[in-house]
Design a protein around this motif. Structure first.
Motif, PDB file in Angstrom:
ATOM      1  N   ASP A   1     -58.778  21.811  64.687  1.00  0.00           N
ATOM      2  CA  ASP A   1     -58.029  20.815  65.439  1.00  0.00           C
ATOM      3  C   ASP A   1     -58.750  19.484  65.345  1.00  0.00           C
ATOM      4  N   GLY A   2     -57.996  18.406  65.186  1.00  0.00           N
ATOM      5  CA  GLY A   2     -58.593  17.080  65.174  1.00  0.00           C
ATOM      6  C   GLY A   2     -58.443  16.385  63.843  1.00  0.00           C
ATOM      7  N   ALA A   3     -59.422  15.541  63.535  1.00  0.00           N
ATOM      8  CA  ALA A   3     -59.389  14.741  62.310  1.00  0.00           C
ATOM      9  C   ALA A   3     -60.797  14.573  61.778  1.00  0.00           C
ATOM     10  N   LEU A   4     -60.911  14.501  60.452  1.00  0.00           N
ATOM     11  CA  LEU A   4     -62.166  14.176  59.780  1.00  0.00           C
ATOM     12  C   LEU A   4     -61.997  12.787  59.174  1.00  0.00           C
ATOM     13  N   TYR A   5     -62.756  11.825  59.680  1.00  0.00           N
ATOM     14  CA  TYR A   5     -62.570  10.442  59.261  1.00  0.00           C
ATOM     15  C   TYR A   5     -63.283  10.121  57.958  1.00  0.00           C
ATOM     16  N   ASN A   6     -64.134  11.010  57.490  1.00  0.00           N
ATOM     17  CA  ASN A   6     -64.744  10.838  56.166  1.00  0.00           C
ATOM     18  C   ASN A   6     -64.195  11.878  55.199  1.00  0.00           C
TER      19      ASN A   6
ATOM     20  N   ASP B   1     -63.259  13.671  65.106  1.00  0.00           N
ATOM     21  CA  ASP B   1     -63.014  14.359  66.374  1.00  0.00           C
ATOM     22  C   ASP B   1     -62.480  15.729  65.997  1.00  0.00           C
ATOM     23  N   PHE B   2     -63.278  16.764  66.206  1.00  0.00           N
ATOM     24  CA  PHE B   2     -62.859  18.059  65.669  1.00  0.00           C
ATOM     25  C   PHE B   2     -63.392  19.228  66.486  1.00  0.00           C
ATOM     26  N   ALA B   3     -62.665  20.331  66.380  1.00  0.00           N
ATOM     27  CA  ALA B   3     -63.121  21.641  66.827  1.00  0.00           C
ATOM     28  C   ALA B   3     -62.697  22.625  65.755  1.00  0.00           C
TER      29      ALA B   3
ATOM     30  N   GLY C   1     -67.866  14.649  71.489  1.00  0.00           N
ATOM     31  CA  GLY C   1     -67.004  15.284  72.481  1.00  0.00           C
ATOM     32  C   GLY C   1     -65.537  14.937  72.332  1.00  0.00           C
ATOM     33  N   GLY C   2     -65.094  14.652  71.123  1.00  0.00           N
ATOM     34  CA  GLY C   2     -63.690  14.316  70.905  1.00  0.00           C
ATOM     35  C   GLY C   2     -62.759  15.493  71.048  1.00  0.00           C
ATOM     36  N   ARG C   3     -63.227  16.697  70.745  1.00  0.00           N
ATOM     37  CA  ARG C   3     -62.440  17.919  70.890  1.00  0.00           C
ATOM     38  C   ARG C   3     -63.326  18.991  71.518  1.00  0.00           C
ATOM     39  N   PRO C   4     -62.816  19.713  72.530  1.00  0.00           N
ATOM     40  CA  PRO C   4     -63.645  20.691  73.230  1.00  0.00           C
ATOM     41  C   PRO C   4     -63.424  22.124  72.753  1.00  0.00           C
ATOM     42  N   LEU C   5     -64.390  22.967  73.053  1.00  0.00           N
ATOM     43  CA  LEU C   5     -64.239  24.420  72.948  1.00  0.00           C
ATOM     44  C   LEU C   5     -64.987  25.042  74.126  1.00  0.00           C
ATOM     45  N   PHE C   6     -64.287  25.875  74.881  1.00  0.00           N
ATOM     46  CA  PHE C   6     -64.868  26.595  76.010  1.00  0.00           C
ATOM     47  C   PHE C   6     -64.886  28.079  75.666  1.00  0.00           C
ATOM     48  N   TYR C   7     -65.842  28.804  76.245  1.00  0.00           N
ATOM     49  CA  TYR C   7     -65.937  30.221  75.880  1.00  0.00           C
ATOM     50  C   TYR C   7     -66.402  31.064  77.049  1.00  0.00           C
ATOM     51  N   CYS C   8     -66.035  32.337  76.983  1.00  0.00           N
ATOM     52  CA  CYS C   8     -66.458  33.339  77.961  1.00  0.00           C
ATOM     53  C   CYS C   8     -67.040  34.508  77.176  1.00  0.00           C
TER      54      CYS C   8
ATOM     55  N   PRO D   1     -49.074  11.946  75.155  1.00  0.00           N
ATOM     56  CA  PRO D   1     -48.366  12.162  73.886  1.00  0.00           C
ATOM     57  C   PRO D   1     -49.090  11.588  72.683  1.00  0.00           C
ATOM     58  N   ALA D   2     -50.021  10.668  72.909  1.00  0.00           N
ATOM     59  CA  ALA D   2     -50.715  10.009  71.801  1.00  0.00           C
ATOM     60  C   ALA D   2     -52.141  10.541  71.672  1.00  0.00           C
ATOM     61  N   ASP D   3     -52.679  10.373  70.504  1.00  0.00           N
ATOM     62  CA  ASP D   3     -54.059  10.761  70.215  1.00  0.00           C
ATOM     63  C   ASP D   3     -54.947   9.558  70.487  1.00  0.00           C
ATOM     64  N   ARG D   4     -55.791   9.656  71.520  1.00  0.00           N
ATOM     65  CA  ARG D   4     -56.691   8.544  71.847  1.00  0.00           C
ATOM     66  C   ARG D   4     -57.936   8.614  70.965  1.00  0.00           C
ATOM     67  N   ARG D   5     -58.237   7.512  70.321  1.00  0.00           N
ATOM     68  CA  ARG D   5     -59.374   7.462  69.407  1.00  0.00           C
ATOM     69  C   ARG D   5     -60.313   6.342  69.834  1.00  0.00           C
ATOM     70  N   HIS D   6     -61.607   6.600  69.714  1.00  0.00           N
ATOM     71  CA  HIS D   6     -62.619   5.698  70.246  1.00  0.00           C
ATOM     72  C   HIS D   6     -63.564   5.247  69.129  1.00  0.00           C
ATOM     73  N   PRO D   7     -63.229   4.190  68.412  1.00  0.00           N
ATOM     74  CA  PRO D   7     -64.044   3.768  67.261  1.00  0.00           C
ATOM     75  C   PRO D   7     -65.498   3.463  67.597  1.00  0.00           C
ATOM     76  N   LEU D   8     -65.780   2.963  68.796  1.00  0.00           N
ATOM     77  CA  LEU D   8     -67.147   2.571  69.123  1.00  0.00           C
ATOM     78  C   LEU D   8     -68.064   3.766  69.344  1.00  0.00           C
TER      79      LEU D   8
END
Length: 638
Positions: A72-77, A115-117, A136-143, A501-508
């Motif tokens: 899930d997410g995007a690879l910017y490179n 931003d990926f998981a 921390g662009g995409r989370p993963l939680f586990y039990c 509904p939109a994908d928030r992206r944080h360039p900084l």
């Protein structure tokens, strides 16, 4: 966004595919892909489409080695990775991630920017690998259980699964009250659920779990150029790279936050330059027009006053300025904006949950929203703590030069010396002793609603104090602390992303920009008393001079006092609900919250004094949200 879910057992018969599918579907998402081999169940879900009949899930496509991956997410490179992995340009990020993990294993994510998981199951080795991005662009939680492990992108998905025990952790709830939960980076407020910290991965095999870290802020890195303007050129290049790789394809509508500060303006002006002549829509949040705002000379009460100066410089910039809706009681009901079961909200009326940006993005058809979040982690670090390092190292000439520069900007040299040089330079124990001599309690007692017994227990473990000492530089310590805190909060409060509904992206927060800025000399940020010196030079010629020279602090939520005042009766009712919960009484100083509400300030100016404002925002606002979260988890009020 895609929801990733995995349930892996030590033996056959552990996995219940129907219960897992029900847990995923409980969030309102549609299962798109699945894999079930008896030992491992992997599901990928997304938002429901326009059709009333959900599509039949497709099987996950195994790799050449038989492994199955979810991404899930995007690879910017991605272009760089595709060339390295001998894949054609335009290869999907999910394929690149799967290939890299198959070839490089746990070393693979260190080469990713995005931003990926990702979750990868290798049936031949009976091994599960998962990882998330550095910021921390995409989370993963586990039990983790004796008979297996469950992972999901959402806490509420795990809570909906019958194999995950229920229960809240008083320690993490207490640390949440003092904004220090990041000191336990893999813990959540739920006792049975942990999370992957940013820049981490996990490997699970036959009941054994191992966490591994592939990235962390490196304060020892040194970047030095011969000429001063080379720092500016390099920072501009990385800023443009960080923005460019997050732009949507072609002329697709794009929305960007715009305030009166340097962070969002850096992103918005860079995006406008890169997209020209395609339009760039901007959004600025304004206070309620009828709100009585406090008299506060050092604050920007209405961000539009400065933000409106930027669009005239960029013909393709289309500005929007909106007022956030007033919170109402239905917002607290199940399905409302403030009804949270994954993590307590940080504030009484959190900006991110009633900000009008999602509605505007929907109206514009924008699937991407750019923000200026995280600027103080990279480009716009203000650098004032460098004066503490100058004092400790007895670089007195440099310290005097900076203090003189602060005086030219109208700052008190004595206050600047005490607040940014002397006190930060002292060891933590001595700083605390000085505070007590001045008759001021510890910070957690002063501002929060943390119950005294729990607070003292956490204070003994030094969990409620300022940034711990890790290096010889107080400036570097605080920067690392901010990176860890901000990225942790991105994950902890990721639940609200699913309603956007939109994908928030944080360039900084691009990891390349963060790494670069962390390696620069301190004088690039504080130069002759001029703070945020790097950002001001990078943006010179791209912003109006009035915005570039602005020294006041912007407050996007300037009408907070009015929003709280109109809900005083509701707040008193919330205290009564909290008082019925033993856990809420253990975690919260409920009598203090009640006293603060009963002694309500007469007007916004009185409320804006720091000694009044901070307890109202932290003790009352955050305290009530934690209490509300507790009694709801225990089965009260929906």
């Amino acid at each position: 966004m895609n929801l990733l879910f995995a349930h892996v057992g030590r033996d056959d018969g552990v996995i219940d595919d129907r219960r897992s599918a029900a847990a995923v579907s409980a969030s309102g998402l549609i299962i798109r892909r699945h894999h079930d081999d008896g030992l491992a169940l992997l599901l990928q879900a997304g938002a429901a489409g326009p059709s009333s009949r959900p599509p039949r899930p497709l099987p996950c496509r195994p790799g050449p080695d038989g492994s199955v991956s979810l991404f899930d997410g995007a690879l910017y490179n991605a272009a760089e990775l595709a060339a390295t992995l001998d894949h054609p340009a335009g290869t999907e990020a999910a394929v690149l991630a799967a290939t890299a993990l198959a070839r490089q294993g746990e070393a693979a994510p260190a080469g990713w920017v995005g931003d990926f998981a990702v979750i990868r199951w290798d049936p031949a080795r009976r091994e599960l690998i998962a990882a998330i991005d550095q910021m921390g662009g995409r989370p993963l939680f586990y039990c983790c259980r004796p008979d297996g492990i469950l992972l999901a992108s959402r806490i509420d998905t795990l809570l909906a699964h019958p194999a995950v025990p229920r229960g809240l952790d008083p320690e993490i709830l207490g640390l949440t009250l003092v904004a220090a939960a990041h000191r336990r980076p893999n813990r959540t407020v739920h006792t049975a659920i942990d999370m992957l910290p940013p820049g981490h991965g996990l490997t699970w095999s036959d009941g054994r779990l191992r966490l591994w870290r592939y990235w962390q802020p490196d304060p020892t890195r040194r970047i030095r150029f011969r000429r001063d303007d080379e720092y500016v050129e390099a920072a501009r290049y990385l800023l443009e790279q960080a923005v460019a790789c997050r732009l949507p394809a072609g002329d697709e509508p794009l929305l960007c936050h715009l305030t009166a500060g340097l962070d969002s303006t850096a992103v918005a002006t860079t995006a406008a330059r890169l997209r020209d002549p395609a339009p760039l829509h901007t959004v600025t949040l304004r206070p309620q027009p009828m709100a009585v705002l406090p008299e506060a000379p050092g604050l920007i009460q209405d961000e539009w006053d400065g933000a409106r100066l930027v669009p005239p410089l960029y013909p393709n910039m289309v500005p929007h300025h909106l007022v956030a809706p007033v919170p109402t009681e239905p917002d607290e009901d199940p399905g409302g904006r403030f009804h949270r079961r994954d993590w307590p909200m940080s504030w009484l009326f959190s900006d991110g949950l009633y900000h009008p940006t999602p509605d505007l993005a929907r109206d514009l058809g924008a699937r991407v929203v750019l923000t200026g979040e995280g600027g103080n982690l990279s480009l716009s670090w203000d650098g004032r703590l460098a004066m503490a390092d100058q004092l400790r190292r007895l670089h007195l000439r440099g310290l005097a030069t900076n203090l003189a520069g602060r005086a030219r900007q109208g700052k008190s040299p004595l206050r600047e010396f005490l607040g940014w040089a002397l006190l930060p330079a002292l060891p933590p124990e001595l700083r605390l002793a000085v505070k007590r001599l001045r008759g001021r309690p510890e910070l957690w007692r002063e501002r929060s609603a943390l119950a005294p017994a729990l607070g003292e227990r956490l204070a003994e473990g030094r969990l409620t104090r300022h940034a711990p000492r890790r290096t010889a530089s107080r400036d570097a310590d605080m920067r690392i602390e901010l990176i860890e805190k901000n990225t942790f909060l991105n994950l902890a409060h990721s639940g609200h992303m699913w309603a956007d509904p939109a994908d928030r992206r944080h360039p900084l927060t691009d990891v390349r920009l963060v790494d670069f800025c962390l390696g620069l000399p301190a004088e690039q940020y504080l130069n002759r008393g001029r703070d945020r010196w790097l950002a001001r030079r990078v943006l010179a010629g791209r912003l109006p001079q009035a915005v570039l020279d602005e020294r006041r602090t912007g407050r996007e939520n300037a009408d907070w006092f009015q929003r709280m005042t109109i809900r005083r009766d509701w707040m008193m009712a919330e205290i009564e609900r909290c008082e019925a919960s033993p856990l809420a009484r253990e975690v919260l100083d409920l009598p203090r919250i009640r006293r603060l509400i009963e002694a309500w300030p007469a007007d916004a100016t009185q409320a804006s004094r720091p000694e009044t404002m901070l307890p109202l925002l932290h003790a009352v606002g955050r305290g009530l949200r934690v209490g509300q979260f507790i009694y709801r988890a225990e089965g009260g009020n929906g």
